[in-house]
Design a protein around this motif. Structure first.
Motif, PDB file in Angstrom:
ATOM      1  N   ILE A 383      33.204  20.809  12.623  1.00 49.38           N
ATOM      2  CA  ILE A 383      33.225  19.448  13.160  1.00 49.38           C
ATOM      3  C   ILE A 383      32.564  19.442  14.530  1.00 49.38           C
ATOM      4  O   ILE A 383      32.961  20.196  15.429  1.00 49.38           O
ATOM      5  N   HIS A 384      31.572  18.597  14.699  1.00 50.05           N
ATOM      6  CA  HIS A 384      30.898  18.466  15.991  1.00 50.05           C
ATOM      7  C   HIS A 384      31.909  18.012  17.049  1.00 50.05           C
ATOM      8  O   HIS A 384      32.823  17.235  16.769  1.00 50.05           O
ATOM      9  N   ASP A 385      31.744  18.511  18.274  1.00 45.06           N
ATOM     10  CA  ASP A 385      32.711  18.215  19.340  1.00 45.06           C
ATOM     11  C   ASP A 385      32.915  16.716  19.542  1.00 45.06           C
ATOM     12  O   ASP A 385      34.052  16.239  19.681  1.00 45.06           O
ATOM     13  N   LEU A 386      31.821  15.946  19.573  1.00 47.03           N
ATOM     14  CA  LEU A 386      31.942  14.501  19.804  1.00 47.03           C
ATOM     15  C   LEU A 386      32.531  13.797  18.588  1.00 47.03           C
ATOM     16  O   LEU A 386      33.246  12.798  18.730  1.00 47.03           O
ATOM     17  N   ALA A 387      32.265  14.314  17.383  1.00 48.11           N
ATOM     18  CA  ALA A 387      32.880  13.747  16.186  1.00 48.11           C
ATOM     19  C   ALA A 387      34.388  13.995  16.201  1.00 48.11           C
ATOM     20  O   ALA A 387      35.183  13.116  15.825  1.00 48.11           O
ATOM     21  N   PHE A 388      34.800  15.196  16.659  1.00 39.96           N
ATOM     22  CA  PHE A 388      36.234  15.472  16.750  1.00 39.96           C
ATOM     23  C   PHE A 388      36.887  14.601  17.820  1.00 39.96           C
ATOM     24  O   PHE A 388      38.043  14.192  17.674  1.00 39.96           O
ATOM     25  N   LEU A 389      36.162  14.293  18.891  1.00 36.39           N
ATOM     26  CA  LEU A 389      36.680  13.361  19.897  1.00 36.39           C
ATOM     27  C   LEU A 389      36.952  11.999  19.270  1.00 36.39           C
ATOM     28  O   LEU A 389      37.981  11.367  19.553  1.00 36.39           O
ATOM     29  N   ALA A 390      36.046  11.534  18.389  1.00 33.51           N
ATOM     30  CA  ALA A 390      36.261  10.259  17.699  1.00 33.51           C
ATOM     31  C   ALA A 390      37.504  10.322  16.812  1.00 33.51           C
ATOM     32  O   ALA A 390      38.303   9.369  16.764  1.00 33.51           O
ATOM     33  N   VAL A 391      37.700  11.448  16.119  1.00 36.27           N
ATOM     34  CA  VAL A 391      38.878  11.619  15.273  1.00 36.27           C
ATOM     35  C   VAL A 391      40.155  11.568  16.105  1.00 36.27           C
ATOM     36  O   VAL A 391      41.121  10.867  15.759  1.00 36.27           O
ATOM     37  N   MET A 392      40.187  12.298  17.212  1.00 40.39           N
ATOM     38  CA  MET A 392      41.384  12.325  18.055  1.00 40.39           C
ATOM     39  C   MET A 392      41.650  10.964  18.694  1.00 40.39           C
ATOM     40  O   MET A 392      42.814  10.563  18.847  1.00 40.39           O
ATOM     41  N   THR A 444      47.310   8.399  34.077  1.00 36.49           N
ATOM     42  CA  THR A 444      48.092   8.890  32.935  1.00 36.49           C
ATOM     43  C   THR A 444      47.789   8.155  31.626  1.00 36.49           C
ATOM     44  O   THR A 444      48.675   7.565  31.013  1.00 36.49           O
ATOM     45  N   PRO A 445      46.517   8.153  31.180  1.00 35.07           N
ATOM     46  CA  PRO A 445      46.226   7.597  29.849  1.00 35.07           C
ATOM     47  C   PRO A 445      46.857   8.474  28.769  1.00 35.07           C
ATOM     48  O   PRO A 445      47.387   9.555  29.055  1.00 35.07           O
ATOM     49  N   ALA A 446      46.798   8.013  27.528  1.00 38.49           N
ATOM     50  CA  ALA A 446      47.387   8.799  26.442  1.00 38.49           C
ATOM     51  C   ALA A 446      46.638  10.112  26.231  1.00 38.49           C
ATOM     52  O   ALA A 446      47.240  11.133  25.891  1.00 38.49           O
ATOM     53  N   LEU A 447      45.326  10.085  26.444  1.00 32.21           N
ATOM     54  CA  LEU A 447      44.499  11.261  26.201  1.00 32.21           C
ATOM     55  C   LEU A 447      43.279  11.207  27.114  1.00 32.21           C
ATOM     56  O   LEU A 447      42.722  10.135  27.347  1.00 32.21           O
ATOM     57  N   VAL A 448      42.879  12.366  27.628  1.00 29.05           N
ATOM     58  CA  VAL A 448      41.620  12.511  28.361  1.00 29.05           C
ATOM     59  C   VAL A 448      40.839  13.622  27.678  1.00 29.05           C
ATOM     60  O   VAL A 448      41.400  14.685  27.369  1.00 29.05           O
ATOM     61  N   ALA A 449      39.547  13.392  27.433  1.00 28.48           N
ATOM     62  CA  ALA A 449      38.741  14.390  26.720  1.00 28.48           C
ATOM     63  C   ALA A 449      37.360  14.482  27.345  1.00 28.48           C
ATOM     64  O   ALA A 449      36.847  13.502  27.893  1.00 28.48           O
ATOM     65  N   ASP A 450      36.760  15.676  27.250  1.00 32.60           N
ATOM     66  CA  ASP A 450      35.427  15.861  27.833  1.00 32.60           C
ATOM     67  C   ASP A 450      34.312  15.853  26.797  1.00 32.60           C
ATOM     68  O   ASP A 450      33.138  15.970  27.149  1.00 32.60           O
ATOM     69  N   GLY A 451      34.657  15.717  25.501  1.00 31.90           N
ATOM     70  CA  GLY A 451      33.625  15.688  24.471  1.00 31.90           C
ATOM     71  C   GLY A 451      33.001  17.041  24.195  1.00 31.90           C
ATOM     72  O   GLY A 451      32.034  17.148  23.441  1.00 31.90           O
ATOM     73  N   ARG A 452      33.547  18.100  24.796  1.00 31.01           N
ATOM     74  CA  ARG A 452      33.028  19.449  24.600  1.00 31.01           C
ATOM     75  C   ARG A 452      34.152  20.403  24.210  1.00 31.01           C
ATOM     76  O   ARG A 452      34.137  21.579  24.553  1.00 31.01           O
ATOM     77  N   GLY A 453      35.156  19.870  23.528  1.00 33.38           N
ATOM     78  CA  GLY A 453      36.269  20.701  23.072  1.00 33.38           C
ATOM     79  C   GLY A 453      37.471  20.711  23.990  1.00 33.38           C
ATOM     80  O   GLY A 453      38.488  21.324  23.678  1.00 33.38           O
ATOM     81  N   GLY A 454      37.382  20.044  25.148  1.00 31.06           N
ATOM     82  CA  GLY A 454      38.486  20.025  26.100  1.00 31.06           C
ATOM     83  C   GLY A 454      39.304  18.750  26.005  1.00 31.06           C
ATOM     84  O   GLY A 454      38.747  17.653  25.993  1.00 31.06           O
ATOM     85  N   PHE A 455      40.653  18.893  25.940  1.00 31.44           N
ATOM     86  CA  PHE A 455      41.569  17.744  25.864  1.00 31.44           C
ATOM     87  C   PHE A 455      42.688  17.916  26.877  1.00 31.44           C
ATOM     88  O   PHE A 455      43.249  19.007  27.026  1.00 31.44           O
ATOM     89  N   ILE A 456      42.989  16.826  27.580  1.00 31.11           N
ATOM     90  CA  ILE A 456      44.102  16.791  28.535  1.00 31.11           C
ATOM     91  C   ILE A 456      45.152  15.837  27.991  1.00 31.11           C
ATOM     92  O   ILE A 456      44.828  14.710  27.583  1.00 31.11           O
ATOM     93  N   TRP A 457      46.418  16.255  28.023  1.00 35.10           N
ATOM     94  CA  TRP A 457      47.540  15.429  27.594  1.00 35.10           C
ATOM     95  C   TRP A 457      48.368  15.110  28.837  1.00 35.10           C
ATOM     96  O   TRP A 457      49.237  15.884  29.231  1.00 35.10           O
TER      97      TRP A 457
END
Length: 581
Positions: A383-392, A444-457
């Motif tokens: 799964i491409h990183d940006l596609a996985f960002l869309a899924v999340m 404090t959003p629900a999710l922060v992401a960098d589109g390169r595999g990084g996710f902050i909760w």
């Protein structure tokens, strides 16, 4: 060809004599050496380098033609030394720099990345102009970053804090990281600052421990994920966020002036091993997962590639508590922490094959630091990183209607439509990791992401956390009761392209100003860099903060059109640069 002792020559290298190669020299893949040339002992000629009728002394990484390079020099990638140029001992020539014919550089000089040196450099700076870049303090081991350098850096960092403060120190498993950590620690305690030693834990655990204790900051020392010869020294504050520019400048001023605090023998800082690092993280981690029963009922089976990092010492126990069946690969902690892009792609293909063969629900690669994740679905598709960002984005908003997901300015614009359809919204942020962590802390959003595999909760902590992302994905899939592939198939299609464009330091500011003055710039809300929108398609130009180049992104209705846009803007930037010059 004359060889003095043991040398390591790749079989694809081309050597045309007469050539003298000193003992301990390493010559990489497809390197080309044309005589008469002399390479002194323990030199390193990297892959695809070209040395033509030159004298190269110890420790140079070279692409030189008819030149002399002194002892303990470092020539970074894409350096060009023209005929008759001379580089003095202990000098550093930055990436992409060019030294013109006949130019002489006296010892102990540093030439900035991308610079074109047309006259001899005799006086001037004898060190780095700045210590910090996007990844903290970085450099080649034992060339840019030595034990002596690290001790001075530790003293500069300690001098920026109150005497008696406590900081955390963490590292990866490589021996170079251990060497630099101990030197950094020595300089630090000499200023009267105490150290809580975390030994070797994943980066998210190190940040979590720093925030939950009374530490005023922390550091993590690691081999760069992009180059196994480079070390990154990352600093963070009491909230476990990357330190700000003001503190970076204070440390740099203290370092370059050698203005270090020195304390009496009774005030030297203490070093103690930190306690309950893994236990405290595990308690908070499991407390955050509210649907443990749903995860157990789903009977998940997943394949985890630990990238031979320290996450393999902590995540298996956490997933076992959640009732997840885990097939582990590359789970032995090893010094092999830096890897090429080709090796990463090979491991992803291997993960995809294993996941599909074992009928697992998904496969995930966790980077060696434990911050990022890279997914394959149960059908064995990477799964491409940006596609996985869309899924999340879709999964998170479906679980929390009205939620906000923060993404960098270069993320595809289809995310706004996807979030709106799911009942949430997307917030755009500057592209740096520092900016994304600050938004996680502040908003404090629900999710922060960098589109390169990084996710902050943010409900857990304001740091990228690959270990927690695996658990959150399991939780969200258990609620949706659908396989990951169905969300990948349903993700909106988008086409993006990215290109890096070189530009000398002295021209970058003028080029960005000219671009910002164009009428199309005013028609679009600017978050970071300069963004131009063309009837639903867009181009974004981001200046890299620590390199003489631009990062150009584009999104269009087709892949070909996206590449046409980035290549067109690359030519446009060159035209603006020439006009500015």
């Amino acid at each position: 060809m004359f060889v003095d002792g043991d040398v390591e020559i790749d079989r694809t290298a081309v050597i045309e004599g007469p050539v003298y190669i000193g003992k301990g020299t390493k010559i990489g893949q497809k390197a080309r050496i044309v005589g008469p040339t002399t390479i002194r002992s323990y030199g390193v000629v990297d892959a695809n380098a070209s040395i033509d009728r030159s004298i190269v002394w110890r420790n140079s990484r070279s692409e030189v033609h008819g030149s002399i390079v002194g002892r303990q020099c470092s020539l970074k990638s894409r350096v060009i030394l023209e005929e008759g140029s001379v580089i003095g001992d202990h000098s550093v020539v930055g990436e992409g720099a060019r030294v013109r014919s006949g130019v002489k550089v006296w010892p102990d000089k540093q030439i900035e990345a991308g610079a074109v040196l047309s006259s001899s450099l005799i006086w001037g700076s004898q060190g780095r102009r700045a210590l910090f870049g996007r990844f903290g303090v970085t450099g080649l081991v034992n060339i840019d970053l030595t034990a002596q350098f690290a001790a001075r850096l530790g003293a500069a960092w300690g001098s920026s804090m109150a005497q008696g403060s406590t900081v955390t120190m963490n590292r990866d498993q490589h021996r170079a990281s251990r060497m630099l950590k101990r030197s950094l620690m020595g300089g630090l305690v000499g200023t009267g600052v105490h150290v809580a030693d975390l030994l070797e834990v994943p980066i998210p655990l190190g940040r979590f421990h720093t925030r939950r204790t009374q530490a005023v900051g922390g550091t993590h020392i690691r081999i760069s994920p992009f180059d196994d010869r480079v070390v990154d020294i990352k600093f963070y504050d009491a909230e476990a966020l990357d330190i700000g520019k003001a503190l970076e400048r204070r440390i740099e001023q203290s370092f370059f002036r050698e203005d270090f605090r020195s304390v009496t023998v009774t005030d030297i800082g203490r070093i103690a091993n930190a306690t309950r690092v893994g236990e405290a993280y595990a308690e908070a981690y499991l407390a955050l997962i509210k649907r443990r029963r749903e995860i157990e009922e789903a009977q998940f089976k997943i394949v985890v590639n630990y990238s031979q990092g320290t996450s393999s010492l902590y995540l298996p126990q956490l997933l076992e508590e959640l009732g997840v069946d885990v097939i582990a690969i590359n789970a032995t902690v090893s010094e092999t922490v830096g890897r090429s892009f080709e090796m990463f792609q090979s491991q992803m293909r291997e993960l995809a094959a294993i996941t599909a063969t074992l009928h697992a629900h998904f496969g995930v690669t966790i980077d060696a630091g434990g911050e990022k994740v890279f997914l394959v679905d149960e059908r064995g598709r990477v799964i491409h990183d940006l596609a996985f960002l869309a899924v999340m984005t879709r999964l998170v908003i479906a679980d929390q209607p009205g939620a906000t997901v923060s993404v960098p300015v270069y993320a595809p614009q289809v995310l706004e439509r996807l979030a709106e359809e799911a009942g949430g919204r997307v917030q755009r942020a500057r592209a740096s990791a520092e900016a994304l962590m600050q938004i996680a802390q502040r908003d404090t959003p629900a999710l922060v992401a960098d589109g390169r595999g990084g996710f902050i909760w943010p409900s857990f902590h304001a740091a990228f956390d690959g270990l927690l992302t695996v658990a959150k994905l399991l939780e969200l899939l258990s609620l949706a009761k659908r396989p990951l592939s169905s969300f990948v198939d349903a993700a909106p299609e988008f086409h993006m392209a990215r290109l890096k464009v070189d530009c000398p330091w002295e021209d970058k500011g003028r080029v960005m100003r000219l671009l910002a003055e164009e009428p199309r710039t005013a028609a679009t809300k600017q978050v970071d860099g300069v963004k131009h929108v063309y009837d639903g398609e867009w181009v974004l130009v981001l200046p890299e903060s620590d390199a003489p180049r631009f990062d150009v992104w584009a999104e269009a209705r087709s892949e070909g059109k996206a590449w046409e846009l980035v290549q067109g803007y690359a030519q446009r930037l060159e035209t603006l640069r020439q006009g500015a010059a």
